[in-house]
Design a protein around this motif. Structure first.
Motif, PDB file in Angstrom:
ATOM      1  N   MET A  73      43.046   8.888 -27.711  1.00  0.00           N
ATOM      2  CA  MET A  73      43.098   7.459 -27.989  1.00  0.00           C
ATOM      3  C   MET A  73      41.721   6.905 -28.343  1.00  0.00           C
ATOM      4  N   ASP A  74      41.644   6.324 -29.518  1.00  0.00           N
ATOM      5  CA  ASP A  74      40.405   5.817 -30.098  1.00  0.00           C
ATOM      6  C   ASP A  74      40.393   4.287 -29.963  1.00  0.00           C
ATOM      7  N   PRO A  75      39.313   3.694 -29.447  1.00  0.00           N
ATOM      8  CA  PRO A  75      39.260   2.233 -29.304  1.00  0.00           C
ATOM      9  C   PRO A  75      39.417   1.458 -30.610  1.00  0.00           C
ATOM     10  N   ASN A  76      39.267   2.131 -31.741  1.00  0.00           N
ATOM     11  CA  ASN A  76      39.425   1.468 -33.033  1.00  0.00           C
ATOM     12  C   ASN A  76      40.871   1.476 -33.526  1.00  0.00           C
ATOM     13  N   TYR A  77      41.781   1.946 -32.677  1.00  0.00           N
ATOM     14  CA  TYR A  77      43.184   2.024 -33.060  1.00  0.00           C
ATOM     15  C   TYR A  77      44.066   1.506 -31.932  1.00  0.00           C
ATOM     16  N   ILE A  78      45.223   0.985 -32.319  1.00  0.00           N
ATOM     17  CA  ILE A  78      46.275   0.712 -31.353  1.00  0.00           C
ATOM     18  C   ILE A  78      47.380   1.748 -31.578  1.00  0.00           C
ATOM     19  N   TYR A  79      48.193   1.947 -30.557  1.00  0.00           N
ATOM     20  CA  TYR A  79      49.235   2.975 -30.593  1.00  0.00           C
ATOM     21  C   TYR A  79      50.565   2.311 -30.250  1.00  0.00           C
ATOM     22  N   ILE A  80      51.540   2.474 -31.127  1.00  0.00           N
ATOM     23  CA  ILE A  80      52.851   1.865 -30.948  1.00  0.00           C
ATOM     24  C   ILE A  80      53.884   2.970 -30.768  1.00  0.00           C
ATOM     25  N   ILE A  81      54.719   2.814 -29.745  1.00  0.00           N
ATOM     26  CA  ILE A  81      55.713   3.821 -29.403  1.00  0.00           C
ATOM     27  C   ILE A  81      57.094   3.178 -29.446  1.00  0.00           C
ATOM     28  N   PRO A  82      57.979   3.603 -30.365  1.00  0.00           N
ATOM     29  CA  PRO A  82      59.320   3.013 -30.456  1.00  0.00           C
ATOM     30  C   PRO A  82      60.180   3.369 -29.243  1.00  0.00           C
TER      31      PRO A  82
ATOM     32  N   LEU B 267      53.159  -0.982 -26.834  1.00  0.00           N
ATOM     33  CA  LEU B 267      51.929  -1.052 -27.609  1.00  0.00           C
ATOM     34  C   LEU B 267      50.766  -0.820 -26.652  1.00  0.00           C
ATOM     35  N   TYR B 268      49.902   0.166 -26.980  1.00  0.00           N
ATOM     36  CA  TYR B 268      48.765   0.516 -26.134  1.00  0.00           C
ATOM     37  C   TYR B 268      47.451   0.356 -26.898  1.00  0.00           C
TER      38      TYR B 268
ATOM     39  N   ILE C  26      54.980   8.474 -32.161  1.00  0.00           N
ATOM     40  CA  ILE C  26      53.826   7.669 -31.768  1.00  0.00           C
ATOM     41  C   ILE C  26      53.095   7.270 -33.038  1.00  0.00           C
ATOM     42  N   LEU C  27      52.871   5.983 -33.215  1.00  0.00           N
ATOM     43  CA  LEU C  27      52.292   5.438 -34.440  1.00  0.00           C
ATOM     44  C   LEU C  27      50.873   4.973 -34.164  1.00  0.00           C
ATOM     45  N   LYS C  28      49.929   5.486 -34.927  1.00  0.00           N
ATOM     46  CA  LYS C  28      48.511   5.157 -34.769  1.00  0.00           C
ATOM     47  C   LYS C  28      48.122   4.167 -35.858  1.00  0.00           C
ATOM     48  N   ILE C  29      47.652   2.984 -35.455  1.00  0.00           N
ATOM     49  CA  ILE C  29      47.378   1.913 -36.409  1.00  0.00           C
ATOM     50  C   ILE C  29      45.944   1.433 -36.245  1.00  0.00           C
TER      51      ILE C  29
ATOM     52  N   ILE D 203      39.984   1.302 -19.470  1.00  0.00           N
ATOM     53  CA  ILE D 203      40.239  -0.134 -19.669  1.00  0.00           C
ATOM     54  C   ILE D 203      41.391  -0.254 -20.660  1.00  0.00           C
ATOM     55  N   HIS D 204      42.526  -0.680 -20.158  1.00  0.00           N
ATOM     56  CA  HIS D 204      43.814  -0.435 -20.802  1.00  0.00           C
ATOM     57  C   HIS D 204      44.618  -1.724 -20.994  1.00  0.00           C
ATOM     58  N   PHE D 205      44.974  -2.007 -22.263  1.00  0.00           N
ATOM     59  CA  PHE D 205      45.838  -3.136 -22.612  1.00  0.00           C
ATOM     60  C   PHE D 205      47.199  -2.580 -23.024  1.00  0.00           C
ATOM     61  N   PHE D 206      48.281  -3.212 -22.542  1.00  0.00           N
ATOM     62  CA  PHE D 206      49.593  -2.778 -23.005  1.00  0.00           C
ATOM     63  C   PHE D 206      50.563  -3.945 -23.085  1.00  0.00           C
ATOM     64  N   ALA D 207      51.533  -3.787 -23.959  1.00  0.00           N
ATOM     65  CA  ALA D 207      52.606  -4.772 -24.107  1.00  0.00           C
ATOM     66  C   ALA D 207      53.913  -4.033 -24.305  1.00  0.00           C
TER      67      ALA D 207
END
Length: 299
Positions: free
Chosen positions: A68-77, A49-50, A137-140, A118-122
């Protein structure tokens, strides 16, 4: 007080309920300042998750580029092949190259937005069968709830990024689970896979440390090896052999993350003939050597 023995688990209803057992397991969660994010054709056996607080990051999957838009998170299976870059500092055209530093409470993020990403990931796993969904890649979009959780998580990570308290763990898991609820139903087709395939998948998980043959696995469901191999490929969109390799490499990544086992020990524990065979398979799945993965130089 009279104890009513007839009621099981304190449920007064006779209606049976079926729940899906989701086994969320966190692997890592960090908040970084990146000045280089040149990563090409990465494939990892866990969910990623980014979120970037500022613009300038890109994710690439096949022919699709995500700005990559700061208003979205991106999930990669898991097992999705993808690339990433920071457009302000793009140097390498192959390999995995990352540099930066951990954000802490002494940093003023507003002063750093023009110099760093400035990057958050899990990274996390969900357990069988949810770690075998279709790649992409899933944009949420960030809802108010997700923004509130994200603000809390990033603030806490600037103070503490190693020994997390229960509150942080609960809010991190709530954040990830809420994000997952925004994924479309087409991603979760694996929950309806054939029972014979699911039985073998469960067997693989329990016996991941053994050498697993097609003949042995197909006999579990009373099918001929070729017939079961076709069924498995139809249901899982990957061959049985590749699935077993993927799960072994996923387990090896978990061992590297959470134990001090050597590459030789991990190879032996997962039923590989030797370190060299294991290293070849590991690189074919992830694009990295086991030694590179153990060094932790990726996001």
């Amino acid at each position: 007080m009279k104890f009513v023995k007839e009621i099981e688990l304190g449920d007064p209803s006779a209606n049976h309920q079926n729940f899906i057992d989701l086994k969320l397991k966190m692997l890592c969660c960090r908040y970084w300042l990146l000045d280089l994010w040149d990563c090409h054709e990465m494939v990892f056996p866990f969910w990623r998750l980014y979120w970037n607080k500022n613009t300038g990051g890109q994710l690439i999957h096949q022919d699709t580029v995500f700005e990559m838009d700061p208003n979205y998170i991106y999930i990669i299976p898991p097992f999705t092949s993808f690339s990433s870059l920071y457009t302000k500092n793009h140097i390498h055209t192959e390999g995995i190259h990352v540099s930066g530093k951990q954000l802490n409470s002494n940093h003023n993020e507003a002063d750093l937005e023009n110099m760093f990403l400035i990057h958050f990931f899990a990274h996390f796993n969900l357990g069988v069968p949810f770690d075998s969904v279709y790649p992409g890649i899933l944009k949420i979009e960030l809802t108010d709830y997700l923004k509130d959780r994200l603000n809390y998580l990033t603030d806490r990570l600037k103070i503490e990024n190693k020994n997390f308290k229960l509150t942080f763990n609960l809010k991190l898991q709530a954040f990830i689970k809420e994000a997952l609820t925004n994924i479309g139903p087409e991603l979760w087709k694996t929950i309806n896979i054939d029972e014979r395939v699911l039985k073998v998948i469960r067997y693989i998980e329990v016996n991941i440390d053994k050498k697993l043959s097609n003949t042995n696995m197909s006999s579990l469901v009373n099918m001929a090896p070729n017939s079961f191999a076709r069924l498995f490929k139809d249901e899982m969109n990957v061959t049985l052999h590749q699935f077993v390799q993927n799960r072994k490499i996923a387990k090896s990544c978990e061992l590297f993350e959470h134990t001090n086992k050597s590459i030789e020990d991990v190879a032996f524990n997962l039923g590989f003939s030797d370190r060299y065979h294991f290293s070849r398979v590991f690189k074919s799945v992830t694009g990295l050597t086991p030694a590179s993965y153990k060094s932790g130089k990726y996001t």
